[in-house]
Design a protein around this motif. Structure first.
Motif, PDB file in Angstrom:
ATOM      1  N   GLY A   9       0.821  -1.198   0.000  1.00 59.09           N
ATOM      2  CA  GLY A   9       0.000   0.000   0.000  1.00 59.09           C
ATOM      3  C   GLY A   9       0.854   1.246   0.000  1.00 59.09           C
ATOM      4  O   GLY A   9       2.086   1.181   0.002  1.00 59.09           O
ATOM      5  N   SER A  10       0.193   2.386  -0.002  1.00 53.52           N
ATOM      6  CA  SER A  10       0.916   3.661  -0.061  1.00 53.52           C
ATOM      7  C   SER A  10       1.492   4.010   1.308  1.00 53.52           C
ATOM      8  O   SER A  10       1.108   3.428   2.328  1.00 53.52           O
ATOM      9  CB  SER A  10      -0.029   4.772  -0.528  1.00 53.52           C
ATOM     10  N   GLY A  31      -0.996   2.409   4.456  1.00 58.12           N
ATOM     11  CA  GLY A  31      -0.502   1.049   4.353  1.00 58.12           C
ATOM     12  C   GLY A  31      -1.582   0.059   4.744  1.00 58.12           C
ATOM     13  O   GLY A  31      -2.429   0.346   5.592  1.00 58.12           O
ATOM     14  N   LEU A  32      -1.573  -1.098   4.124  1.00 56.81           N
ATOM     15  CA  LEU A  32      -2.593  -2.109   4.421  1.00 56.81           C
ATOM     16  C   LEU A  32      -2.298  -2.807   5.739  1.00 56.81           C
ATOM     17  O   LEU A  32      -1.146  -2.912   6.165  1.00 56.81           O
ATOM     18  CB  LEU A  32      -2.646  -3.143   3.299  1.00 56.81           C
ATOM     19  N   VAL A  33      -3.343  -3.306   6.362  1.00 55.86           N
ATOM     20  CA  VAL A  33      -3.215  -4.148   7.553  1.00 55.86           C
ATOM     21  C   VAL A  33      -3.823  -5.508   7.203  1.00 55.86           C
ATOM     22  O   VAL A  33      -4.473  -5.665   6.165  1.00 55.86           O
ATOM     23  CB  VAL A  33      -3.920  -3.513   8.779  1.00 55.86           C
ATOM     24  N   CYS A  34      -3.638  -6.483   8.069  1.00 56.26           N
ATOM     25  CA  CYS A  34      -4.027  -7.868   7.776  1.00 56.26           C
ATOM     26  C   CYS A  34      -5.479  -7.993   7.314  1.00 56.26           C
ATOM     27  O   CYS A  34      -5.785  -8.672   6.335  1.00 56.26           O
ATOM     28  CB  CYS A  34      -3.824  -8.742   9.008  1.00 56.26           C
ATOM     29  N   CYS A  72      -7.543  -3.738  -6.673  1.00 55.72           N
ATOM     30  CA  CYS A  72      -6.708  -2.523  -6.670  1.00 55.72           C
ATOM     31  C   CYS A  72      -5.810  -2.465  -7.904  1.00 55.72           C
ATOM     32  O   CYS A  72      -5.633  -1.409  -8.504  1.00 55.72           O
ATOM     33  CB  CYS A  72      -5.840  -2.480  -5.419  1.00 55.72           C
ATOM     34  N   HIS A  73      -5.249  -3.597  -8.255  1.00 53.79           N
ATOM     35  CA  HIS A  73      -4.313  -3.658  -9.383  1.00 53.79           C
ATOM     36  C   HIS A  73      -5.052  -4.127 -10.633  1.00 53.79           C
ATOM     37  O   HIS A  73      -4.718  -5.154 -11.222  1.00 53.79           O
ATOM     38  CB  HIS A  73      -3.156  -4.600  -9.035  1.00 53.79           C
ATOM     39  N   ARG A 101       6.267  -5.385  -3.867  1.00 51.71           N
ATOM     40  CA  ARG A 101       7.178  -4.664  -4.766  1.00 51.71           C
ATOM     41  C   ARG A 101       8.545  -5.333  -4.781  1.00 51.71           C
ATOM     42  O   ARG A 101       9.113  -5.637  -3.738  1.00 51.71           O
ATOM     43  CB  ARG A 101       7.321  -3.210  -4.327  1.00 51.71           C
ATOM     44  N   PHE A 102       9.067  -5.586  -5.995  1.00 54.12           N
ATOM     45  CA  PHE A 102      10.402  -6.171  -6.104  1.00 54.12           C
ATOM     46  C   PHE A 102      11.446  -5.138  -5.683  1.00 54.12           C
ATOM     47  O   PHE A 102      11.353  -3.969  -6.039  1.00 54.12           O
ATOM     48  CB  PHE A 102      10.696  -6.631  -7.535  1.00 54.12           C
TER      49      PHE A 102
END
Length: 201
Positions: free
Chosen positions: A108-109, A113-116, A148-149, A187-188
């Motif tokens: 997430g941004s 940010g994402l949580v569980c 989202c993607h 993200r790589f």
């Protein structure tokens, strides 16, 4: 106009004559091809390798047809989640740290940010859950990622994102999103190329 028609008739006549001779020699050429391939054992070179990994039928359609996706659940070390996430009391000290301490959540941004619980179902832990409350099987995690993607999912369905399993012939079997991307930190990391050349002056 008369001259043009005469030339056209002459051209058609020559083409017909040439085509007739070409067809006569074509049959002998095809006979030679058949003889040469009769000695070749096409079973010695497999055109399609069998996919030996577990797959599931995708919910999506590719050019109007179905395709398969690598199964995910068998690769999750802690699945089924309900083995621990149930009504039984936790008797271990620092149980969450022991079981999930290795997970780095970087998804997430920076502001959000994402949580569980953004991805995992809070009630039925053996499922993922999208923003509309729909339960999603772990083998079909692309359905969750795609909310989202969506551009990447569209490209993935079309074959421009991701990878096909084994080879380009035979049934279409593709990697799931989580085959390549860690869902907790997708993200790589940036890295130098495997081979590096010093810049020329």
């Amino acid at each position: 106009m008369q001259l043009f028609l005469t030339g056209l008739i002459l051209l058609v006549g020559i083409t017909t004559l040439f085509w007739g001779r070409a067809r006569a020699s074509e049959s002998s050429f095809l006979d030679e091809v058949k003889k040469s391939t009769a000695r070749f054992d096409n079973r010695s070179v497999p055109l399609v390798k069998e996919v030996t990994e577990d797959t599931v039928l995708s919910h999506e359609k590719y050019q109007g047809g179905s395709f398969r996706v690598l199964a995910r659940k068998k690769n999750i070390e802690r699945y089924q989640c309900s083995n621990c996430h149930n009504d039984k009391p936790v008797t271990v000290n620092r149980g969450a740290e022991l079981t999930h301490g290795d997970i780095v959540l970087n998804h997430g941004s920076a502001e959000r940010g994402l949580v569980c619980i953004d991805c995992h179902s809070p009630e039925q832990r053996d499922y993922l859950e999208d923003k509309k409350g729909r339960k999603i099987d772990f083998d079909h995690s692309y359905d969750l990622c795609g909310q989202c993607h969506f551009r990447q999912k569209r490209d993935w369905i079309g074959g421009a994102h991701g990878k096909r399993v084994v080879n380009w012939a035979g049934d279409r079997v593709v990697y799931n999103c989580t085959t390549c991307h860690d869902p907790h930190s997708p993200r790589f990391e940036k890295r130098f190329p495997a081979t590096y050349s010093v810049p020329l002056d």
